[in-house]
Design an enzyme around this catalytic site. Structure first.
Site, PDB file in Angstrom:
ATOM      1  N   PHE A 146       0.860  -1.181   0.000  1.00 20.44           N
ATOM      2  CA  PHE A 146       0.000   0.000   0.000  1.00 20.44           C
ATOM      3  C   PHE A 146       0.902   1.239   0.000  1.00 20.44           C
ATOM      4  CE2 PHE A 146      -3.051   2.957   2.026  1.00 20.44           C
ATOM      5  CZ  PHE A 146      -4.156   2.720   1.228  1.00 20.44           C
ATOM      6  N   ASP A 216       2.103  -5.549   8.219  1.00 17.61           N
ATOM      7  CA  ASP A 216       0.906  -4.725   8.149  1.00 17.61           C
ATOM      8  C   ASP A 216      -0.280  -5.663   7.935  1.00 17.61           C
ATOM      9  OD1 ASP A 216      -1.236  -3.084   7.461  1.00 17.61           O
ATOM     10  OD2 ASP A 216       0.027  -1.620   6.428  1.00 17.61           O
ATOM     11  N   TYR A 241     -10.868   0.189  11.027  1.00 16.20           N
ATOM     12  CA  TYR A 241     -12.111   0.633  10.371  1.00 16.20           C
ATOM     13  C   TYR A 241     -12.474  -0.263   9.203  1.00 16.20           C
ATOM     14  CZ  TYR A 241      -8.674   3.124   7.438  1.00 16.20           C
ATOM     15  OH  TYR A 241      -7.604   3.437   6.652  1.00 16.20           O
ATOM     16  N   LYS A 242     -11.608  -1.218   8.873  1.00 14.37           N
ATOM     17  CA  LYS A 242     -11.914  -2.153   7.788  1.00 14.37           C
ATOM     18  C   LYS A 242     -12.711  -3.320   8.386  1.00 14.37           C
ATOM     19  CE  LYS A 242      -8.080  -0.426   5.056  1.00 14.37           C
ATOM     20  NZ  LYS A 242      -6.635  -0.491   4.828  1.00 14.37           N
ATOM     21  N   ARG A 388     -12.873  -4.608  -6.937  1.00 17.30           N
ATOM     22  CA  ARG A 388     -12.418  -5.291  -5.735  1.00 17.30           C
ATOM     23  C   ARG A 388     -13.610  -5.540  -4.809  1.00 17.30           C
ATOM     24  NH1 ARG A 388      -8.405  -2.624  -1.292  1.00 17.30           N
ATOM     25  NH2 ARG A 388     -10.225  -1.285  -1.059  1.00 17.30           N
TER      26      ARG A 388
END
Ligand SMILES: *Cc1c(COP(=O)(O)O)cnc(C)c1O
Length: 429
Positions: A146, A216, A241-242, A388
């Site tokens: 990322f 990560d 928050y995912k 996605r």
């Protein structure tokens, strides 16, 4: 037997039998009751828990009560009386079992980006100051990572001076491990393709080369069988928050293995990471566990939202979450394959090599994603050419998988996705 409850799009695309099979799977799903905790509109298929987890109404109730009673009436007293000061520790106890950690190895604080800076920086200082690795000048990562992870590594290198950020393709990480590497920092799940690193193998290789390993877990925590102890990871960060459904911008977490606690320094030391913040001592004595990686006052509103959201995971093992995620993604891939569209599944077909998402390649993936959203199948787009879709095991049902495929097939067969309004770009994709 008439199936009047079948969505018309399922009948139109001939997925009746697939729907009945999915209903059967849902009826045996031990996680099915957890979905009732969430507020998902009828007919909505939410496949974006990998970007923003769904809301539980209990969270809204908790925030309302916190604001009115604890802040409004309790005021400063609530730090003690309402237990605000213990919130980060309580949330750490909720997250720890999902990642194979002890609670005192987890700090709940800041954003994932900031925690990466602290984790990579702390690993680098550990090498230099305690492990004799000061001559090692390379931070190693991969080019599928990322972007924020790479930005953070580069800004750390710019601050320290003389450090090099080595960025290689994911399958060349092992070969890039030489005696110059101080720290390896990669993300377990590729946010574009869903490809999963072999975390135990890469951690072992990093250690064999004398490097420290930072993981990560942004797309792993709450959905995969993460076991940081079994992997022997040194540090890790993750996002809440995912898949953890903590709410937009919820505080992230940082894991530090207990074996390093006494030697790890927080490069952004602050008073909340002090062993006794309210002694107001100018000399910094860090907390004796991962709490030393906190720095400022915890964001009580978002921390409380996360705490209440995490109730959805109570009593669950990470392996159960992964099993359900695997079932959902396997069903989705099989149905897409059987549909014979122009979509290409770019996510690995071996379940052990993927996360809880499936990415589909299409030449106009942005418009196709917008068209899906218009039909209440919510996923997202990652450039240049991916649709996605994330399959959060707590609230995605097997029938949702069939529903999503039916809409994909219907949009592609009809060409309905290719309307001008679906090509108009918005800021958040
Ligand atoms: C989502 C994500 C982040 C997000 O970082 P924030 O600081 O919370 O915005 C970081 N790393 C990875 C791999 C991610 O997927």
């Amino acid at each position: 037997m008439p199936h009047h409850h079948l969505p018309p799009v399922v009948v139109q695309t001939g997925l009746d039998q697939a729907w009945r099979d999915a209903e059967e799977a849902d009826s045996h799903d031990p996680l099915a009751p957890r979905r009732d905790r969430f507020a998902l509109a009828d007919g909505l298929v939410y496949l974006d828990g990998n970007s923003l987890g769904a809301l539980q109404p209990s969270v809204a109730t908790r925030i309302q009560q916190l604001v009115t009673d604890e802040w409004g009436a309790g005021l400063i007293r609530s730090w003690n009386d309402a237990g605000w000061v213990d919130l980060p520790g309580r949330v750490a106890r909720q997250i720890a079992p999902l990642i194979g950690a002890e609670a005192q190895e987890v700090a709940v604080t800041d954003s994932t980006s900031t925690n990466l800076f602290k984790a990579i920086g702390a690993a680098w200082m550990l090498q230099r100051d305690h492990l004799g690795g000061g001559e090692r000048r390379v931070l190693l990562t991969d080019d599928a990572n990322f972007p924020t992870d790479v930005y953070v590594a580069r800004s750390l290198a710019a601050l320290v001076g003389g450090l090099e950020v080595r960025v290689v393709p994911p399958d060349e990480l092992m070969a890039a491990l030489d005696t110059d590497v101080a720290v390896v920092a990669v993300t377990e799940i590729d946010f574009r393709t869903g490809r999963r690193h072999d975390a135990p193998a890469l951690t072992a290789a990093a250690h064999a080369a004398g490097a420290l390993m930072v993981w990560d877990l942004a797309h792993s925590a709450g959905v995969l069988d993460v076991d940081l102890h079994a992997w022997d990871a040194d540090l890790a960060v993750g996002c809440s928050y995912k898949y953890l459904s903590g709410g937009p911008g919820a505080p992230a977490f940082l894991y530090a293995a207990a074996r390093w606690h006494r030697q790890l320094a927080n490069p952004v030391a602050g008073w909340f990471g002090h062993a006794a913040p309210f002694a107001f001592d100018l000399a910094y004595t860090p907390a004796d566990d991962a709490a030393r990686f906190t720095n400022g006052t915890p964001p009580v509103l978002s921390m409380a939202a996360l705490e209440t959201a995490m109730d959805a995971f109570a009593g669950l093992e990470a392996a159960q979450l992964q099993d359900k995620a695997t079932d959902l993604t396997s069903r989705f891939i099989a149905l897409v394959d059987a549909a014979g569209t122009e979509l290409e599944v770019v996510t690995p077909r071996d379940p052990a090599r993927r996360g809880a998402q499936v990415s589909l390649r299409h030449q106009d993936a942005y418009a196709l994603t917008q068209a899906l959203i218009d039909r209440s199948v919510i996923g997202d787009h990652r450039p240049p050419d991916l649709v996605r879709l994330g399959f959060a095991p707590l609230y995605v049902r097997h029938v949702d998988v069939v529903h999503a495929v039916a809409h994909l097939v219907s949009l592609l067969r009809s060409g309905d996705w290719d309307q001008p309004r679906f090509h108009a770009r918005q800021t958040v994709t």
